[in-house]
Design an enzyme around this catalytic site. Structure first.
Site, PDB file in Angstrom:
ATOM      1  N   PHE A  68      66.801 -11.937  28.021  1.00 25.73           N
ATOM      2  CA  PHE A  68      65.449 -11.608  27.548  1.00 25.73           C
ATOM      3  C   PHE A  68      64.485 -11.483  28.727  1.00 25.73           C
ATOM      4  CE2 PHE A  68      65.780 -13.884  23.172  1.00 25.73           C
ATOM      5  CZ  PHE A  68      66.518 -12.830  22.685  1.00 25.73           C
TER       6      PHE A  68
ATOM      7  N   ASP B 198      58.537  -1.086  22.124  1.00 28.16           N
ATOM      8  CA  ASP B 198      59.503  -0.449  23.029  1.00 28.16           C
ATOM      9  C   ASP B 198      60.495   0.286  22.161  1.00 28.16           C
ATOM     10  OD1 ASP B 198      58.671  -1.520  25.568  1.00 28.16           O
ATOM     11  OD2 ASP B 198      59.362  -3.460  24.813  1.00 28.16           O
TER      12      ASP B 198
ATOM     13  N   GLU C  12      56.424 -17.553  15.393  1.00 28.68           N
ATOM     14  CA  GLU C  12      56.928 -16.180  15.214  1.00 28.68           C
ATOM     15  C   GLU C  12      58.383 -16.142  14.767  1.00 28.68           C
ATOM     16  OE1 GLU C  12      55.869 -13.337  18.353  1.00 28.68           O
ATOM     17  OE2 GLU C  12      57.964 -12.680  18.374  1.00 28.68           O
TER      18      GLU C  12
ATOM     19  N   HIS D  47      51.739 -20.262  20.747  1.00 30.07           N
ATOM     20  CA  HIS D  47      52.440 -19.389  19.797  1.00 30.07           C
ATOM     21  C   HIS D  47      53.928 -19.503  20.129  1.00 30.07           C
ATOM     22  CE1 HIS D  47      53.024 -15.655  17.369  1.00 30.07           C
ATOM     23  NE2 HIS D  47      53.943 -15.369  18.268  1.00 30.07           N
TER      24      HIS D  47
ATOM     25  N   SER E  66      50.727 -21.169  16.171  1.00 28.39           N
ATOM     26  CA  SER E  66      51.298 -20.091  15.354  1.00 28.39           C
ATOM     27  C   SER E  66      52.772 -19.965  15.703  1.00 28.39           C
ATOM     28  CB  SER E  66      50.538 -18.784  15.572  1.00 28.39           C
ATOM     29  OG  SER E  66      50.423 -18.501  16.946  1.00 28.39           O
TER      30      SER E  66
HETATM   31  P1  FAD Z   1      50.367  -1.695  25.982  1.00 31.79           P
HETATM   32  O1  FAD Z   1      49.228  -2.633  25.975  1.00 31.79           O
HETATM   33  O2  FAD Z   1      50.146  -0.315  25.462  1.00 31.79           O
HETATM   34  O3  FAD Z   1      50.899  -1.623  27.486  1.00 31.79           O
HETATM   35  C1  FAD Z   1      52.150  -1.026  27.798  1.00 31.79           C
HETATM   36  C2  FAD Z   1      52.202  -0.625  29.262  1.00 31.79           C
HETATM   37  O4  FAD Z   1      51.408   0.530  29.487  1.00 31.79           O
HETATM   38  C3  FAD Z   1      51.677  -1.684  30.239  1.00 31.79           C
HETATM   39  O5  FAD Z   1      52.438  -1.602  31.413  1.00 31.79           O
HETATM   40  C4  FAD Z   1      50.241  -1.238  30.486  1.00 31.79           C
HETATM   41  O6  FAD Z   1      49.735  -1.717  31.728  1.00 31.79           O
HETATM   42  C5  FAD Z   1      50.410   0.263  30.471  1.00 31.79           C
HETATM   43  N1  FAD Z   1      49.219   0.994  29.986  1.00 31.79           N
HETATM   44  C6  FAD Z   1      48.472   0.716  28.906  1.00 31.79           C
HETATM   45  N2  FAD Z   1      47.500   1.633  28.757  1.00 31.79           N
HETATM   46  C7  FAD Z   1      47.676   2.535  29.736  1.00 31.79           C
HETATM   47  C8  FAD Z   1      47.015   3.749  30.091  1.00 31.79           C
HETATM   48  N3  FAD Z   1      45.968   4.213  29.389  1.00 31.79           N
HETATM   49  N4  FAD Z   1      47.496   4.435  31.167  1.00 31.79           N
HETATM   50  C9  FAD Z   1      48.547   3.990  31.873  1.00 31.79           C
HETATM   51  N5  FAD Z   1      49.213   2.847  31.569  1.00 31.79           N
HETATM   52  C10 FAD Z   1      48.770   2.129  30.518  1.00 31.79           C
HETATM   53  N6  FAD Z   1      57.785  -5.410  20.608  1.00 31.79           N
HETATM   54  C11 FAD Z   1      58.236  -4.867  19.433  1.00 31.79           C
HETATM   55  O7  FAD Z   1      58.878  -3.814  19.452  1.00 31.79           O
HETATM   56  N7  FAD Z   1      58.005  -5.492  18.231  1.00 31.79           N
HETATM   57  C12 FAD Z   1      57.291  -6.638  18.145  1.00 31.79           C
HETATM   58  O8  FAD Z   1      57.097  -7.166  17.049  1.00 31.79           O
HETATM   59  C13 FAD Z   1      56.784  -7.216  19.360  1.00 31.79           C
HETATM   60  N8  FAD Z   1      56.033  -8.345  19.344  1.00 31.79           N
HETATM   61  C14 FAD Z   1      55.471  -8.819  20.503  1.00 31.79           C
HETATM   62  C15 FAD Z   1      54.604  -9.914  20.451  1.00 31.79           C
HETATM   63  C16 FAD Z   1      54.013 -10.410  21.602  1.00 31.79           C
HETATM   64  C17 FAD Z   1      53.060 -11.567  21.499  1.00 31.79           C
HETATM   65  C18 FAD Z   1      54.305  -9.811  22.861  1.00 31.79           C
HETATM   66  C19 FAD Z   1      53.708 -10.352  24.128  1.00 31.79           C
HETATM   67  C20 FAD Z   1      55.158  -8.730  22.936  1.00 31.79           C
HETATM   68  C21 FAD Z   1      55.739  -8.200  21.762  1.00 31.79           C
HETATM   69  N9  FAD Z   1      56.570  -7.075  21.769  1.00 31.79           N
HETATM   70  C22 FAD Z   1      57.064  -6.548  20.587  1.00 31.79           C
HETATM   71  C23 FAD Z   1      56.917  -6.419  23.040  1.00 31.79           C
HETATM   72  C24 FAD Z   1      55.946  -5.257  23.371  1.00 31.79           C
HETATM   73  O9  FAD Z   1      56.031  -4.267  22.387  1.00 31.79           O
HETATM   74  C25 FAD Z   1      56.359  -4.713  24.733  1.00 31.79           C
HETATM   75  O10 FAD Z   1      56.033  -5.634  25.735  1.00 31.79           O
HETATM   76  C26 FAD Z   1      55.817  -3.322  25.047  1.00 31.79           C
HETATM   77  O11 FAD Z   1      56.526  -2.840  26.194  1.00 31.79           O
HETATM   78  C27 FAD Z   1      54.339  -3.276  25.384  1.00 31.79           C
HETATM   79  O12 FAD Z   1      53.549  -3.438  24.280  1.00 31.79           O
HETATM   80  P2  FAD Z   1      51.948  -3.652  24.477  1.00 31.79           P
HETATM   81  O13 FAD Z   1      51.356  -3.673  23.143  1.00 31.79           O
HETATM   82  O14 FAD Z   1      51.695  -4.772  25.386  1.00 31.79           O
HETATM   83  O15 FAD Z   1      51.622  -2.253  25.211  1.00 31.79           O
END
Ligand code: FAD
Length: 282
Positions: free
Chosen positions: A211, A102, A11, A261, A9
């Site tokens: 990055f 973020d 991106e 990916h 895939s």
């Molecule tokens: P989560 O899974 O919610 O985790 C975030 C943090 O919170 C982690 O440290 C986790 O351990 C902690 N956490 C989770 N649940 C809890 C809880 N219940 N209590 C306490 N702590 C908790 N960013 C963008 O803005 N746009 C994009 O399009 C984008 N695409 C991405 C694609 C990929 C494949 C990846 C790997 C990252 C991408 N990101 C993108 C970056 C991502 O948004 C950031 O890494 C963000 O900081 C975390 O997102 P997440 O979905 O992993 O968060």
């Protein structure tokens, strides 16, 4: 080891200018020759690229290719997310990359924060749309920078799978062992979904350094030193980067990674060359 039986895939980010849109069309045409399962399009947290993401995804779909929008929940209201899901459903989109996101700096605290973590977004998507979407989530072999500990981060990953994620894409990394260990531990924690390895080609040292500092991906010392030693010699950086990343991909596929990916940053050449070395003909 070739890519044939693995998932590929690719991106992109949504371009901000008409020129960028044109350039991405040409990049996409080149990369489509690799026959990826889908192209994904990033989403700026707080909705900052919402229209751009939607437009790019719809254009990819109109070209007859599979498109997966990223969708992030921090700073986005339920109402907005509901509207987006409806639009994607109506357009026949079947796959999403669901993230917390973020907040861009300078947003202050005046943004909607109905969702705190990605698992809550996944629950919302499942409640709203059932099994319509295949949901990808993010995974962090070298730990998310805000996690309290690797164990905590792993539990969070398992929570996302329990909430309904079908598969995962990792943050990029250059330590294959971190990936293999993460996948093993995730299985033991009950998160038994395919974990596709996120691959960042190396083409520009200062950009990669920036990055990596932000997202917590480690550039191993030996790679950093080598890249730094090339100075402004862009050709040597590219040649070395292609060798290192192609070898990483081979190792990952040979060790059981279900697919790759590519974070292309809207550039075609490095991804094309790495895939060529892996035996995928464009
Ligand atoms: P989560 O899974 O919610 O985790 C975030 C943090 O919170 C982690 O440290 C986790 O351990 C902690 N956490 C989770 N649940 C809890 C809880 N219940 N209590 C306490 N702590 C908790 N960013 C963008 O803005 N746009 C994009 O399009 C984008 N695409 C991405 C694609 C990929 C494949 C990846 C790997 C990252 C991408 N990101 C993108 C970056 C991502 O948004 C950031 O890494 C963000 O900081 C975390 O997102 P997440 O979905 O992993 O968060």
């Amino acid at each position: 080891m070739t890519m044939e039986s693995h998932q590929l895939s690719i991106e992109f980010f949504p371009p901000k200018t008409a020129e960028g849109v044109e350039k991405l069309r040409s990049v996409r045409t080149q990369l489509a020759a690799l026959q990826p399962q889908y192209f994904s399009v990033t989403f700026g947290a707080g909705g900052s690229t919402q229209q751009g993401t939607l437009d790019t995804v719809l254009e990819i779909k109109r070209e007859g290719r599979e498109a997966a929008p990223h969708i992030s929940c921090i700073g986005t209201s339920r109402e907005t997310l509901h509207g987006l899901l409806e639009q994607y459903k109506a357009a026949g989109i079947r796959r999403l990359v669901a993230l917390r996101g973020d907040m861009p700096s300078g947003y202050g605290t005046g943004f909607a924060n109905e969702f705190r973590y990605a698992n809550e977004l996944i629950e919302f998507i499942r409640a709203e749309t059932g099994d319509w979407f295949h949901i990808e989530v993010a995974a962090y072999p070298e730990m998310h920078p805000q996690a309290k500990s690797p164990q905590d981060d792993l539990q969070n990953f398992a929570r996302k799978v329990k909430a309904g994620a079908d598969s995962a894409i990792t943050q990029y990394f250059y330590n294959a062992d971190a990936y293999f260990r993460f996948v093993d531990e995730a299985r033991k924690a009950g998160a038994n979904v395919p974990v596709v390895a996120g691959i960042m080609p190396i083409t520009n040292y200062s950009q990669l350094s920036r990055f990596s500092d932000m997202c917590g991906a480690e550039i191993p010392r030996w790679i950093r030193l080598k890249l730094a030693s090339f100075g402004d010699d862009a050709a040597s950086i590219k040649a070395f980067g292609l060798d290192v990343v192609s070898e990483l991909c081979e190792k990952l596929l040979a060790g059981g990674a279900p697919g790759l990916h590519f974070y292309t940053l809207n550039q075609a050449n490095a991804t094309l060359e790495i895939c060529r070395r892996l035996g995928v003909s464009a």
